[in-house]
Write an enzyme that holds these catalytic residues in place. Sequence first.
Site, PDB file in Angstrom:
ATOM      1  N   TYR A   1      -6.474   4.303   5.731  1.00 56.57           N
ATOM      2  CA  TYR A   1      -6.877   3.831   7.056  1.00 56.57           C
ATOM      3  C   TYR A   1      -7.899   2.706   6.910  1.00 56.57           C
ATOM      4  O   TYR A   1      -7.823   1.687   7.592  1.00 56.57           O
ATOM      5  CB  TYR A   1      -7.477   4.971   7.890  1.00 56.57           C
ATOM      6  CG  TYR A   1      -6.489   6.069   8.231  1.00 56.57           C
ATOM      7  CD1 TYR A   1      -5.558   5.908   9.251  1.00 56.57           C
ATOM      8  CD2 TYR A   1      -6.505   7.269   7.534  1.00 56.57           C
ATOM      9  CE1 TYR A   1      -4.663   6.907   9.563  1.00 56.57           C
ATOM     10  CE2 TYR A   1      -5.611   8.282   7.837  1.00 56.57           C
ATOM     11  CZ  TYR A   1      -4.689   8.099   8.860  1.00 56.57           C
ATOM     12  OH  TYR A   1      -3.799   9.094   9.155  1.00 56.57           O
TER      13      TYR A   1
ATOM     14  N   ASN B   1       1.983   6.296  17.597  1.00 53.80           N
ATOM     15  CA  ASN B   1       3.252   5.652  17.237  1.00 53.80           C
ATOM     16  C   ASN B   1       4.429   6.421  17.844  1.00 53.80           C
ATOM     17  O   ASN B   1       4.647   7.586  17.503  1.00 53.80           O
ATOM     18  CB  ASN B   1       3.355   5.619  15.706  1.00 53.80           C
ATOM     19  CG  ASN B   1       4.668   5.112  15.192  1.00 53.80           C
ATOM     20  OD1 ASN B   1       5.495   4.592  15.931  1.00 53.80           O
ATOM     21  ND2 ASN B   1       4.880   5.276  13.900  1.00 53.80           N
TER      22      ASN B   1
ATOM     23  N   CYS C   1       4.022   5.354   9.993  1.00 59.07           N
ATOM     24  CA  CYS C   1       2.608   5.733  10.083  1.00 59.07           C
ATOM     25  C   CYS C   1       2.248   6.790   9.054  1.00 59.07           C
ATOM     26  O   CYS C   1       1.077   6.921   8.694  1.00 59.07           O
ATOM     27  CB  CYS C   1       2.257   6.192  11.494  1.00 59.07           C
ATOM     28  SG  CYS C   1       3.320   7.481  12.141  1.00 59.07           S
ATOM     29  N   HIS C   2       3.235   7.511   8.548  1.00 64.08           N
ATOM     30  CA  HIS C   2       2.958   8.520   7.515  1.00 64.08           C
ATOM     31  C   HIS C   2       2.480   7.885   6.215  1.00 64.08           C
ATOM     32  O   HIS C   2       1.909   8.568   5.375  1.00 64.08           O
ATOM     33  CB  HIS C   2       4.209   9.380   7.261  1.00 64.08           C
ATOM     34  CG  HIS C   2       5.383   8.587   6.788  1.00 64.08           C
ATOM     35  ND1 HIS C   2       6.243   7.942   7.653  1.00 64.08           N
ATOM     36  CD2 HIS C   2       5.833   8.322   5.534  1.00 64.08           C
ATOM     37  CE1 HIS C   2       7.183   7.315   6.953  1.00 64.08           C
ATOM     38  NE2 HIS C   2       6.949   7.533   5.673  1.00 64.08           N
TER      39      HIS C   2
ATOM     40  N   GLU D   1       9.193   9.635  -0.422  1.00 60.38           N
ATOM     41  CA  GLU D   1       9.088   8.204  -0.693  1.00 60.38           C
ATOM     42  C   GLU D   1       8.575   7.887  -2.082  1.00 60.38           C
ATOM     43  O   GLU D   1       8.691   6.743  -2.522  1.00 60.38           O
ATOM     44  CB  GLU D   1       8.244   7.526   0.391  1.00 60.38           C
ATOM     45  CG  GLU D   1       8.974   7.510   1.718  1.00 60.38           C
ATOM     46  CD  GLU D   1       8.259   6.725   2.784  1.00 60.38           C
ATOM     47  OE1 GLU D   1       7.099   6.314   2.581  1.00 60.38           O
ATOM     48  OE2 GLU D   1       8.875   6.503   3.839  1.00 60.38           O
TER      49      GLU D   1
END
Length: 156
Positions: free
Chosen positions: A92, A113, A121-122, A152
């Site tokens: 962040y 979002n 956003c994750h 991911e």
Amino acid sequence: MPIYDAILGAPACHLGAIFTGDALTRLDLLPLDTPATGYTSGHVRQLADELEAYWHNPAHTFDLLFVPAGTPFQLRVWHALMAIPAGQPATYGALAKRLGTAARAVGQACASNPLPILIPCHRVVAANGLGGFMHASSGAPLDVKTWLLAHEQRAD
């Protein structure tokens, strides 16, 4: 509960999709026990196909019309989120510095979002941990964030 155009199965949750015309405007994370629906239109089929490609390849780039509704600031943050590569989360604070704003403001924009996964956003985490997800600091939403981040890692 909103009226969804479709509820799609996904590995870590189900996804409630709302379209405005042909544009995807909202994608809600739903519990796994929410019944999935059939595909009623071409744009729902395209979303399902795009998500399936992402489940198989976390670096998949979504190619469908989606239009998030938000403030100019939220849209700026969401645009920046889309530049974060899969498997390479940002904090962040780092994102806030890049945007010339506060980390808390970035966190609030991420939490608001309307199109998680497509606007990733994750991929934004706290400097010393996972951070929140979809206005939650614990529970099922964070389980989904954890799953997405692990998924991911395969993109590296």
